[in-house]
Design a protein around this motif. Structure first.
Motif, short mmCIF file in Angstrom:
data_model
loop_
_atom_site.label_atom_id
_atom_site.label_comp_id
_atom_site.label_asym_id
_atom_site.label_seq_id
_atom_site.Cartn_x
_atom_site.Cartn_y
_atom_site.Cartn_z
N GLU A 148 0.87 -1.34 0.02
CA GLU A 148 -0.06 0.29 0.10
C GLU A 148 1.04 1.30 -0.37
N GLN A 149 2.05 0.97 1.14
CA GLN A 149 2.92 2.16 0.81
C GLN A 149 3.07 3.03 -0.55
N CYS A 150 3.55 1.82 -1.07
CA CYS A 150 4.42 1.76 -2.69
C CYS A 150 3.86 2.00 -3.86
N SER A 151 2.41 1.54 -3.61
CA SER A 151 1.49 1.86 -4.26
C SER A 151 0.67 2.50 -4.10
N PRO A 152 0.34 4.50 -3.61
CA PRO A 152 -0.68 4.78 -3.08
C PRO A 152 -2.09 4.78 -3.89
N PHE A 153 -3.38 5.11 -3.27
CA PHE A 153 -4.03 4.81 -3.42
C PHE A 153 -5.03 6.49 -5.23
N GLY A 154 -5.46 5.88 -6.06
CA GLY A 154 -4.91 7.71 -7.53
C GLY A 154 -4.15 6.78 -8.14
N GLU A 155 -2.62 6.52 -7.42
CA GLU A 155 -1.54 7.05 -8.16
C GLU A 155 -1.35 6.23 -10.06
N PRO A 156 -1.38 7.62 -11.00
CA PRO A 156 -1.62 7.04 -12.21
C PRO A 156 -0.17 6.69 -12.47
N LYS A 157 0.06 5.38 -12.76
CA LYS A 157 1.09 5.07 -12.73
C LYS A 157 1.77 4.39 -14.15
N ASP A 158 1.05 4.90 -15.37
CA ASP A 158 1.40 4.89 -16.67
C ASP A 158 1.52 6.42 -17.55
N LEU A 159 1.69 7.06 -16.14
CA LEU A 159 1.44 8.71 -16.26
C LEU A 159 3.04 9.05 -15.60
N GLY A 160 3.88 9.80 -16.51
CA GLY A 160 5.23 10.17 -15.93
C GLY A 160 5.97 11.62 -16.65
N CYS A 161 7.37 11.95 -16.79
CA CYS A 161 8.05 12.63 -17.09
C CYS A 161 9.44 11.88 -17.35
N LEU A 162 10.28 12.85 -18.33
CA LEU A 162 10.71 12.36 -19.11
C LEU A 162 12.60 13.64 -19.52
N ILE A 163 12.95 13.68 -19.13
CA ILE A 163 14.58 14.50 -19.45
C ILE A 163 15.26 13.91 -20.24
N ALA A 164 15.57 14.72 -21.45
CA ALA A 164 16.44 14.15 -22.72
C ALA A 164 17.35 15.19 -22.48
N SER A 165 18.46 14.72 -23.30
CA SER A 165 20.06 15.82 -23.01
C SER A 165 20.50 15.00 -24.51
N ARG A 166 21.63 16.67 -24.51
CA ARG A 166 22.88 15.66 -25.99
C ARG A 166 23.76 15.36 -24.94
N TYR A 167 23.98 15.37 -23.77
CA TYR A 167 25.17 15.55 -22.98
C TYR A 167 24.75 13.81 -22.57
N PRO A 168 25.17 13.21 -21.59
CA PRO A 168 25.53 12.60 -20.89
C PRO A 168 24.13 12.57 -19.93
N LEU A 169 23.71 11.72 -19.04
CA LEU A 169 22.95 12.05 -17.80
C LEU A 169 23.22 10.69 -16.61
N THR A 170 23.10 11.15 -15.44
CA THR A 170 22.76 10.31 -13.83
C THR A 170 21.65 10.12 -13.62
N PRO A 171 20.94 9.69 -13.81
CA PRO A 171 19.75 9.48 -12.75
C PRO A 171 19.70 9.80 -11.71
N GLN A 172 18.97 10.47 -10.73
CA GLN A 172 18.96 10.41 -9.67
C GLN A 172 17.59 9.44 -9.11
N ASN A 173 17.71 9.62 -7.81
CA ASN A 173 17.00 8.58 -6.98
C ASN A 173 15.22 9.69 -6.62
N PRO A 174 14.51 8.88 -7.71
CA PRO A 174 13.35 9.56 -7.59
C PRO A 174 12.46 9.31 -6.40
N LEU A 175 13.27 8.47 -5.15
CA LEU A 175 11.94 8.51 -4.08
C LEU A 175 12.97 9.47 -2.68
#
Length: 321
Positions: A100-127
């Motif tokens: 329940e904590q990891c999948s809260p009620f009403g969360e749109p699990k198929d909708l998100g955000c994106l970053i694209a770059s010409r230069y290398p990216l290092t992702p950060q922890n979304p949590l």
């Protein structure tokens, strides 16, 4: 360098739509793009099209959140096994609560955000963002030619649809502020669709949506004991104002207002394709950036909305770090 942030509008999706959207944005030659409301169905299409324009490095919140949650649950399950090795009922209950904590009620699990770059990216922890719907934020460090840049791309859900949505919107704004209200060794950018403010006045006054819940007028006159939907009234007001104004204290001012002042009337969302003087138009989409990035220009790409590609205009920033 150039960054473009844009809510691509989940309701205008599909292969042809994605192709047109990426083409329209890349005509402005961005080095970094930040998209909101990207669906899981369209995500592979966005990746393919962006790569065709040289934006080869891409991170998205849908994949990152899934990976982070799996890792978190694996760690917590090991803790639970060690804590209750001989109590299967307690273990099962704990798993249910964890799910329940990891999948809260009403969360749109198929909708998100994106970053694209010409230069290398290092992702950060979304949590790291303490927000109800984790997919509504994605962060990465861009290894640009003149040094690293921390980019945070967020989508604040609309409050339309009931009290639960109001709470999710405000809690998302609070989580964004808590995550970014710190000093940073590297320059930062915050961009995205905040669904705020209600209005901006020429004298510099920012009018948040939750101004009306302060029954006695100014913020300082509101009693901390007064509540709205179980939260102090000040909390609702500050949820918006801390992001819109408060982050400037942490080297994240609003770039458009810093360059143009408050006499410049602008907007990024309209209920239709009406002219600039439509009263219902709002400036929901923002870019905040560190002073060391030296922002030199910032304007709104109304052609993206005018072509019917989204109900939002894009926002562009040129900077010379």
């Amino acid at each position: 360098m150039r960054l473009i942030s844009w809510n691509v509008d989940l309701f205008r999706s599909g292969p042809k739509s994605v192709e047109k959207k990426v083409e329209a944005v890349c005509q402005h030659s961005p080095d970094i793009v930040a998209f909101q409301e990207v669906t899981d169905r369209d995500l592979p299409l966005f990746r393919e099209e962006l790569e065709n324009y040289g934006l080869l490095y891409i991170v998205d919140s849908l994949a990152l959140v899934e990976i982070a949650r799996v890792a978190y649950m694996a760690e917590r399950l090991n803790d639970l096994r060690a804590r209750n090795p001989s109590d299967p009922f307690q273990f099962a209950y704990s798993i249910s609560r964890l799910s329940e904590q990891c999948s809260p009620f009403g969360e749109p699990k198929d909708l998100g955000c994106l970053i694209a770059s010409r230069y290398p990216l290092t992702p950060q922890n979304p949590l790291d963002f303490d927000i109800p719907w984790k997919q509504q934020a994605v962060s990465a460090v861009v290894s640009a030619p003149r040094g690293e840049i921390e980019v945070h791309n967020v989508h604040v859900p609309t409050a339309i649809g009931g009290r639960r949505n109001e709470i999710v919107k405000a809690e998302t704004l609070v989580g964004i502020y808590q995550r970014l209200a710190v000093r940073s060794a590297r320059p930062r950018i915050l961009c995205g669709d905040l669904h705020s403010p209600e209005a901006e006045l020429p004298d510099g006054t920012i009018v948040p949506f939750y101004r009306d819940i302060l029954q006695d007028g100014p913020l300082t006159a509101a009693s901390g004991s007064e509540e709205y939907l179980g939260r102090p009234r000040k909390w609702w007001y500050n949820a918006e104002m801390n992001v819109l104004c408060g982050l400037a204290r942490y080297d994240l001012p609003d770039v458009f207002r810093r360059l143009h002042g408050y006499r410049a009337r602008e907007y990024s969302w309209c209920p239709d394709r009406g002219p600039e003087d439509v009263p219902k138009c709002k400036r929901y989409d923002h870019i905040f950036a560190s002073a060391s990035l030296n922002p030199t220009a910032c304007w709104y790409l109304h052609d993206l909305r005018g072509q019917g590609l989204s109900d939002h205009s894009g926002v562009l920033m040129d900077f010379d770090p």
